[in-house]
Scaffold this active site. Sequence first.
Site, PDB file in Angstrom:
ATOM      1  N   CYS A  95       0.679  -1.291  -0.065  1.00  0.00           N
ATOM      2  CA  CYS A  95       0.245  -0.020  -0.156  1.00  0.00           C
ATOM      3  C   CYS A  95       0.875   1.304  -0.181  1.00  0.00           C
ATOM      4  CB  CYS A  95      -0.663   0.203   1.170  1.00  0.00           C
ATOM      5  SG  CYS A  95      -1.912   1.068   1.321  1.00  0.00           S
ATOM      6  N   HIS A 137      -8.382  -4.231  -1.680  1.00  0.00           N
ATOM      7  CA  HIS A 137      -8.198  -3.135  -1.197  1.00  0.00           C
ATOM      8  C   HIS A 137      -8.574  -2.100  -1.075  1.00  0.00           C
ATOM      9  CE1 HIS A 137      -3.799  -2.353  -0.040  1.00  0.00           C
ATOM     10  NE2 HIS A 137      -4.134  -1.081  -0.626  1.00  0.00           N
ATOM     11  N   GLU A 138      -9.229  -1.338  -2.291  1.00  0.00           N
ATOM     12  CA  GLU A 138      -9.015  -0.024  -2.079  1.00  0.00           C
ATOM     13  C   GLU A 138     -10.370   0.686  -1.949  1.00  0.00           C
ATOM     14  OE1 GLU A 138      -6.800   2.389  -2.607  1.00  0.00           O
ATOM     15  OE2 GLU A 138      -5.532   0.929  -3.930  1.00  0.00           O
ATOM     16  N   HIS A 141     -10.087   1.307   2.089  1.00  0.00           N
ATOM     17  CA  HIS A 141      -9.716   2.580   2.713  1.00  0.00           C
ATOM     18  C   HIS A 141     -10.583   3.694   2.601  1.00  0.00           C
ATOM     19  CE1 HIS A 141      -5.147   2.298   2.335  1.00  0.00           C
ATOM     20  NE2 HIS A 141      -5.157   1.891   1.148  1.00  0.00           N
TER      21      HIS A 141
HETATM   22  C1  Y12 Z   1      -2.504  -5.237  -5.271  1.00  0.00           C
HETATM   23  C2  Y12 Z   1      -1.954  -5.432  -3.918  1.00  0.00           C
HETATM   24  C3  Y12 Z   1      -2.792  -4.403  -3.269  1.00  0.00           C
HETATM   25  C4  Y12 Z   1      -2.956  -2.947  -4.213  1.00  0.00           C
HETATM   26  C5  Y12 Z   1      -3.951  -1.638  -3.953  1.00  0.00           C
HETATM   27  C6  Y12 Z   1      -2.400  -0.272  -4.308  1.00  0.00           C
HETATM   28  N1  Y12 Z   1      -1.375  -1.014  -3.946  1.00  0.00           N
HETATM   29  C7  Y12 Z   1      -0.293  -0.324  -4.511  1.00  0.00           C
HETATM   30  O1  Y12 Z   1      -0.323   0.613  -5.574  1.00  0.00           O
HETATM   31  C8  Y12 Z   1       1.062  -0.538  -3.773  1.00  0.00           C
HETATM   32  C9  Y12 Z   1       2.207   0.398  -4.394  1.00  0.00           C
HETATM   33  C10 Y12 Z   1       3.650   0.137  -3.856  1.00  0.00           C
HETATM   34  C11 Y12 Z   1       4.310   1.161  -4.303  1.00  0.00           C
HETATM   35  C12 Y12 Z   1       5.385   0.922  -3.460  1.00  0.00           C
HETATM   36  O2  Y12 Z   1       6.407   1.644  -4.533  1.00  0.00           O
HETATM   37  C13 Y12 Z   1       7.648   1.142  -5.507  1.00  0.00           C
HETATM   38  O3  Y12 Z   1       7.623  -0.703  -5.444  1.00  0.00           O
HETATM   39  C14 Y12 Z   1       8.380   1.042  -6.525  1.00  0.00           C
HETATM   40  C15 Y12 Z   1       5.735   0.675  -2.445  1.00  0.00           C
HETATM   41  O4  Y12 Z   1       7.248   0.484  -2.088  1.00  0.00           O
HETATM   42  C16 Y12 Z   1       7.910   2.344  -0.797  1.00  0.00           C
HETATM   43  O5  Y12 Z   1       7.482   2.486  -0.979  1.00  0.00           O
HETATM   44  C17 Y12 Z   1       8.713   1.439  -0.441  1.00  0.00           C
HETATM   45  C18 Y12 Z   1       4.724  -0.040  -1.993  1.00  0.00           C
HETATM   46  C19 Y12 Z   1       3.869   0.657  -2.039  1.00  0.00           C
HETATM   47  C20 Y12 Z   1      -3.306  -3.520  -5.394  1.00  0.00           C
HETATM   48  C21 Y12 Z   1      -3.168  -4.670  -6.000  1.00  0.00           C
HETATM   49 CO    CO Z   2      -3.842   0.719   0.240  1.00  0.00          CO
END
Ligand code: Y12
Ligand code: CO
Length: 171
Positions: A95, A137-138, A141
């Site tokens: 997340c 997940h969303e 929130h």
């Molecule tokens: C499957 C599981 C969860 C979701 C919800 C949406 N989650 C995200 O978009 C998470 C993004 C995310 C990105 C990150 O950054 C990088 O990977 C470069 C991250 O890492 C850091 O911030 C260190 C953590 C989460 C949708 C579908």
């Molecule tokens: Co989230």
Amino acid sequence: MIREIITYPNKLLRTKSKDVEVFNEELHTLLDDMYETMISAKGVGLAAIQVAVPLNILIINIPNEEDIQDKNELIEAINPKITHKDGVQVYQEGCLSVPGYYEDITRANHIIVEYFNRFGEKQVMETEGFLAVAWQHEMEHLEGHVFIENLSFTKRQKFEKEWKRKLKEKK
Ligand code: Y12
Ligand code: CO
């Protein structure tokens, strides 16, 4: 415009969001900002409360089979409601409000969701697998919950300890 993403344990993340009542230019600007913010943070999903706006709005843009995050496949959902859930799946979630932490979460495998697009037109989507994970997940929130609340007692305790240490290191 890229907005600041609020992170755990910011109390705002516990806010129950309210329905959007007017589908106007302000809403479109918020949706555009959310997209820019999510993409710049390398996310695949974002709820409005994560940019400190307590409205029932979420966006999802998952990579396609060619691993391309195509804007044509962007989902913008206003006032979404899950009308059906079944099956079970476990997926390792992350997340943008809990950066750097990932854990397996159990959710429904197949869902039907109703929502409005940015023009106030009603949409129905039936989906499963990874996209169903993102929706659930969303949607959490919007209810004022974060995915770590689904952890077992032991995993949550471990998370809280590590998170506190990480926040102290940052100061
Ligand atoms: C499957 C599981 C969860 C979701 C919800 C949406 N989650 C995200 O978009 C998470 C993004 C995310 C990105 C990150 O950054 C990088 O990977 C470069 C991250 O890492 C850091 O911030 C260190 C953590 C989460 C949708 C579908
Ligand atoms: Co989230």
